[in-house]
Design an enzyme around this catalytic site. Structure first.
Site, PDB file in Angstrom:
ATOM      1  N   GLY A   1       0.824  -1.212   0.000  1.00  0.00           N
ATOM      2  CA  GLY A   1       0.000   0.000   0.000  1.00  0.00           C
ATOM      3  C   GLY A   1       0.847   1.247   0.000  1.00  0.00           C
TER       4      GLY A   1
ATOM      5  N   GLU B   1      11.652  -4.988  -5.547  1.00  0.00           N
ATOM      6  CA  GLU B   1      10.505  -4.717  -6.409  1.00  0.00           C
ATOM      7  C   GLU B   1      10.952  -4.563  -7.854  1.00  0.00           C
ATOM      8  OE1 GLU B   1       7.872  -1.676  -5.068  1.00  0.00           O
ATOM      9  OE2 GLU B   1       6.724  -1.671  -6.932  1.00  0.00           O
TER      10      GLU B   1
HETATM   11  C1  LIG Z   1      -0.693  -2.951 -12.895  1.00  0.00           C
HETATM   12  C2  LIG Z   1      -0.274  -2.042 -11.798  1.00  0.00           C
HETATM   13  C3  LIG Z   1      -0.082  -2.545 -10.508  1.00  0.00           C
HETATM   14  C4  LIG Z   1       0.274  -1.691  -9.456  1.00  0.00           C
HETATM   15  N1  LIG Z   1       0.412  -2.212  -8.197  1.00  0.00           N
HETATM   16  C5  LIG Z   1       0.696  -1.388  -7.153  1.00  0.00           C
HETATM   17  C6  LIG Z   1       0.748  -1.890  -5.818  1.00  0.00           C
HETATM   18  O1  LIG Z   1       0.566  -3.085  -5.576  1.00  0.00           O
HETATM   19  N2  LIG Z   1       0.993  -1.027  -4.807  1.00  0.00           N
HETATM   20  C7  LIG Z   1       1.215   0.309  -5.027  1.00  0.00           C
HETATM   21  O2  LIG Z   1       1.472   1.038  -4.067  1.00  0.00           O
HETATM   22  N3  LIG Z   1       1.148   0.830  -6.281  1.00  0.00           N
HETATM   23  C8  LIG Z   1       0.897   0.006  -7.348  1.00  0.00           C
HETATM   24  N4  LIG Z   1       0.807   0.528  -8.635  1.00  0.00           N
HETATM   25  C9  LIG Z   1       0.928   1.971  -8.827  1.00  0.00           C
HETATM   26  C10 LIG Z   1       2.255   2.409  -9.407  1.00  0.00           C
HETATM   27  O3  LIG Z   1       3.242   2.382  -8.457  1.00  0.00           O
HETATM   28  C11 LIG Z   1       2.032   3.808 -10.000  1.00  0.00           C
HETATM   29  O4  LIG Z   1       1.186   3.643 -11.098  1.00  0.00           O
HETATM   30  C12 LIG Z   1       3.287   4.495 -10.453  1.00  0.00           C
HETATM   31  O5  LIG Z   1       4.078   4.849  -9.358  1.00  0.00           O
HETATM   32  C13 LIG Z   1       2.993   5.753 -11.284  1.00  0.00           C
HETATM   33  O6  LIG Z   1       2.096   6.592 -10.623  1.00  0.00           O
HETATM   34  P1  LIG Z   1       0.740   7.085 -11.335  1.00  0.00           P
HETATM   35  O7  LIG Z   1       0.075   5.925 -11.916  1.00  0.00           O
HETATM   36  O8  LIG Z   1      -0.006   7.906 -10.353  1.00  0.00           O
HETATM   37  O9  LIG Z   1       1.225   7.995 -12.524  1.00  0.00           O
HETATM   38  P2  LIG Z   1       1.606   9.529 -12.459  1.00  0.00           P
HETATM   39  O10 LIG Z   1       2.588   9.757 -11.398  1.00  0.00           O
HETATM   40  O11 LIG Z   1       0.389  10.336 -12.484  1.00  0.00           O
HETATM   41  O12 LIG Z   1       2.369   9.688 -13.837  1.00  0.00           O
HETATM   42  C14 LIG Z   1       1.682   9.537 -15.072  1.00  0.00           C
HETATM   43  C15 LIG Z   1       2.681   9.583 -16.173  1.00  0.00           C
HETATM   44  O13 LIG Z   1       3.301  10.863 -16.180  1.00  0.00           O
HETATM   45  C16 LIG Z   1       4.634  10.760 -16.602  1.00  0.00           C
HETATM   46  N5  LIG Z   1       5.536  11.279 -15.548  1.00  0.00           N
HETATM   47  C17 LIG Z   1       5.333  11.274 -14.216  1.00  0.00           C
HETATM   48  N6  LIG Z   1       6.363  11.809 -13.579  1.00  0.00           N
HETATM   49  C18 LIG Z   1       7.268  12.174 -14.514  1.00  0.00           C
HETATM   50  C19 LIG Z   1       8.560  12.791 -14.484  1.00  0.00           C
HETATM   51  N7  LIG Z   1       9.130  13.134 -13.344  1.00  0.00           N
HETATM   52  N8  LIG Z   1       9.187  12.994 -15.665  1.00  0.00           N
HETATM   53  C20 LIG Z   1       8.611  12.635 -16.835  1.00  0.00           C
HETATM   54  N9  LIG Z   1       7.392  12.064 -16.918  1.00  0.00           N
HETATM   55  C21 LIG Z   1       6.733  11.832 -15.776  1.00  0.00           C
HETATM   56  C22 LIG Z   1       4.881   9.280 -16.863  1.00  0.00           C
HETATM   57  O14 LIG Z   1       4.654   8.996 -18.214  1.00  0.00           O
HETATM   58  C23 LIG Z   1       3.821   8.609 -16.037  1.00  0.00           C
HETATM   59  O15 LIG Z   1       3.484   7.337 -16.517  1.00  0.00           O
HETATM   60  C24 LIG Z   1       0.466  -0.302  -9.703  1.00  0.00           C
HETATM   61  C25 LIG Z   1       0.300   0.193 -10.989  1.00  0.00           C
HETATM   62  C26 LIG Z   1      -0.070  -0.645 -12.032  1.00  0.00           C
HETATM   63  C27 LIG Z   1      -0.249  -0.070 -13.398  1.00  0.00           C
END
Ligand SMILES: Cc1cc2nc3c(=O)[nH]c(=O)nc-3n(C[C@H](O)[C@H](O)[C@H](O)COP(=O)(O)OP(=O)(O)OC[C@H]3O[C@@H](n4cnc5c(N)ncnc54)[C@H](O)[C@@H]3O)c2cc1C
Lengths: 382, 322
Positions: free
Chosen positions: A126, A243
């Protein structure tokens, strides 16, 4: 396939699994089973493998394991896929959270690990929140200290297998929000506690792979802190090595099996050679890199930011392998109604997520640039 | 060639868009997924009153453009209805279906009870001998089983038109996916700033804009080509447009997923809907590789009269050198 992973005292996993594959067919979490079935079978399989003296290698005896190190675990993951087994659903979170528990909360690890190894429980991670994805240090879930423990309030999202998990490693804020990564603490939370609500989310392919988890005044005992209070970031950085590193190893094994299947069925598709060749190159690079990483983790080395290279190779290989499968099995991908077609659809979308979960690929590139190469930070031009 | 679209056509596109938006826009796709049988009546009620079935795209360039703009507007709302197939219907038929030459016999929207003509991407006329039920899998909610026979005696009509209008529908989807991704990255904050302000995000969005703009120009060129060339030339251009649309779709939706982060994999997000429901047209009647092979085949058979024929230019240069 286990070349390069030194066999020490452990049994010959592959020989045992191959010999018992038919007998264990009913509890093999096949990649083409539905998610819920996979989880059920994973419990049964891991339990059986543990009883047979296999699953548990790579974990110290004091935590309920059979001794050995990360290479033993890697060898088991490899052998499972090579013998035609699906990867047990527990081992993703086990790698990540098990490594944190054993290093930072050995007492909890002694109590908690056996239930996973024996196939009774599943864990989840989480960390992410609606407003804290890539920028994990901005998370808002709070933990307030009481006389005998902590009270957690907040919301997590994208929690993989949250709806089937008993325990969750929850990263929460224990001080001033302005403190960013300096005021975070990792807690071990029982999802059966009053005040926890888990809501599975529908993914593009229809599997409830991840959930939203709500915490409303959830009581956590004092001895369920992993590491130090306000020391959660250090623990998070430690577990990220697993991870990104160990997860990549598990996935390369799965992808090798998938690519093998594709080679067997590709037939005379006009671009088969090209497509499969490119995928194989990406996958081979990942495996070689990942094997080195596993060996370094086993030797107790601190990998730090370098593991972002593994994660980047992983997303490249995931895209290449699954694009190849989609291209060469387009009819199955699009509308096949059998279990295997569902699997390749699910895997394709999951491969797209590989460049997002565990830190988006852009973020990995930033880490490589700034912390591996030592380049200046990107100009923050708001 | 003329690369602007007439005012009448743009206005019709707007009216189509407004009508669909008033009925829920992209949410209609969710509604149709729950109840696919409803889409005939619902769409008739929305678009019928606008008179779009009176458009005769073969008559003149203005009507052709109007048909194209209607498809683009429908795609921009992910309207899961064979608007292109109906607008491209040959005389005496309700609609024209593109059917595969290899693999399993299926087609998008073939479940709808219409008097269908049929044809392959190669331009062969076909006869639809059976329409089966919808398959209903996650990526094929509007794909149905069919049986067909190639029929060389049938007149081969409007194949290039339906291929082109479908590409206009896809263009609409891609433009919308781009717009939604820009909107999302403009609102989503991480690290104390909007993620659109990262150069990595901007490069990615720029690639998408280039892909969509390129497709849109080619789409307009193809309309002009259909209006001004014979059938064999127009068919080559139409298949070229399709190949280009498939390539653009990959660029746009890959980036759309990536920039939405985990949100892009939650089915409640529109990008997940675009990705899922566009799969039918992107893989059927032929996917990218087979479309490319067919294009190469058609070029070697029919030649390729582009605006700036490369072969002719080379010949001229050779002549000068001599
Ligand atoms: C299938 C799946 C399983 C997951 N399982 C878990 C879990 O078990 N536990 C958990 O805690 N989380 C989990 N996650 C969440 C995952 O850790 C996050 O999706 C990830 O950290 C990205 O955060 P976000 O999705 O909020 O994207 P955001 O942070 O909103 O970013 C969206 C996009 O913006 C761009 N971006 C963001 N920051 C930058 C930057 N600094 N420079 C350039 N581009 C950027 C990238 O293209 C990024 O993909 C999971 C995600 C998926 C898809």
């Amino acid at each position: 396939m286990t070349e390069g992973l030194d066999v020490k005292t452990r049994p010959d996993f592959l020989a045992w699994l191959t010999e018992h594959a038919a007998e264990l067919a009913d509890i093999n979490p096949r990649p083409d089973d539905e998610l819920e079935t996979r989880v059920d079978k994973s419990f049964a399989l891991l339990g059986r493998l543990n009883a047979e003296g296999l699953a548990g290698w790579g974990w110290a005896e004091e935590f309920g394991g059979f001794g050995g190190d990360a290479t033993d675990r890697a060898a088991l993951y490899d052998a499972l896929t090579e013998a035609g087994f699906g990867m047990p659903e527990q081992v993703g979170a086990l790698e990540v959270l098990g490594s944190a528990l054993t290093a930072f909360a050995p007492e909890l690890a002694r109590r908690m690990l056996p239930a996973v190894l024996e196939g009774r429980e599943l864990w989840c991670q989480g960390f992410s929140e609606p407003e804290a994805g890539s920028d994990l240090a901005s998370l808002r879930t709070t933990a307030k200290q009481t006389a005998d423990g902590w009270i957690i309030d907040g919301q997590k999202v994208w929690t993989s297998l949250g709806h089937r998990s008993r325990w969750c490693g929850v990263l929460a804020r224990t001080g001033d929000p302005g403190g960013r990564h300096r005021t975070l603490t990792l807690f071990w939370v029982d999802l059966e506690s009053p005040g926890v609500t888990v809501r599975p989310l529908q993914t593009t392919t229809g599997e409830a792979e991840f959930s939203e988890v709500f915490f409303d005044g959830v009581v956590v005992p004092a001895d369920h802190v992993i590491g130090e209070v306000d020391g959660g970031w250090k623990v998070a950085m430690h577990l990220l090595q697993y991870e990104r590193g160990m997860w990549a190893w598990q996935r390369q094994a799965i992808m090798h099996a998938a690519l093998d299947d594709l080679v067997a069925t590709a037939g005379g598709h006009p671009t088969a050679g090209d497509t499969i060749g490119a995928a194989y190159v990406a996958l081979a690079a990942l495996r070689v890199r990942s094997r080195q990483t596993v060996a370094r983790l086993a030797a107790g080395e601190r990998l730090g930011p370098e593991v972002s290279i593994d994660k980047t190779l992983l997303s490249t290989a995931e895209h290449a392998v699954n694009d190849a499968i989609r291209a060469l099995r387009v009819n199955d991908f699009l509308f096949g109604d059998d279990a295997d077609s569902k699997r390749i659809r699910g895997e394709w979308y999951y491969s797209r997520a590989a460049s997002v979960y565990g830190g988006a690929v852009e973020v990995q590139k930033n880490i490589i640039a700034e912390h591996v190469l030592g380049l200046p930070r990107e100009d923050r031009r708001g | 060639m003329n690369n602007t679209v007439s005012e009448e056509a743009t206005e019709l596109g707007q009216a189509v868009g407004e009508a669909i938006d008033a009925a829920g826009g992209v949410d209609l796709a969710r509604e149709f997924e729950r109840d696919p049988a409803a889409r005939g009546d619902v769409v008739e009620g929305l678009l019928g009153p606008l008179g779009i079935w009176e458009i005769a795209p073969r008559e003149d360039q203005v009507q052709l453009e109007a048909a194209a703009e209607a498809c683009r507007a429908a795609g921009g709302r992910l309207l899961m209805y064979p608007i292109a197939e109906r607008l491209a219907r040959p005389d005496g038929k309700d609609a024209i279906l593109l059917v595969p030459t290899t693999g399993r016999r299926v087609a998008v929207h073939a479940d709808l009870d219409l008097n269908w003509a049929a044809a392959t991407l190669r331009g062969d006329a076909a006869r639809l001998t059976r329409r089966g039920p919808l398959i209903g899998e996650k990526l094929a909610k509007f794909v149905a089983e069919i049986d067909t026979e190639i029929d060389e005696d049938l007149p081969q009509e409007n194949v290039e038109l339906v291929i082109t209008l479908q590409s206009w529908w896809l263009l609409g989807v891609l433009e919308r996916a781009l717009a939604d991704t820009v909107l999302y990255t403009n609102e989503r904050q991480q690290f104390g700033r909007r993620i659109i302000t990262f150069q990595g995000t901007q490069f990615r969005l720029s690639d998408v804009v280039v892909a969509v703009q390129g497709l849109s120009e080619l789409a307009k060129y193809t309309l002009w080509s259909i209006a001004h060339h014979g059938r064999s030339t127009a068919l080559v251009d139409a298949v070229a447009l399709r190949v280009s649309a498939l390539q653009a779709a990959d660029t746009v939706l890959r980036a759309g997923h990536q920039l939405h982060g985990a949100m892009g994999f939650a089915d409640e997000t529109n990008i997940s809907q675009y990705s899922r429901h566009s799969q039918g047209y992107r893989r059927l009647p032929e996917g990218e590789t087979r479309s490319e092979l067919i294009l190469a085949e058609l070029i070697s058979r029919n030649g390729w009269t582009s605006l700036f024929p490369i072969a002719a230019g080379a010949a001229r240069r050779d002549a000068v050198r001599v």
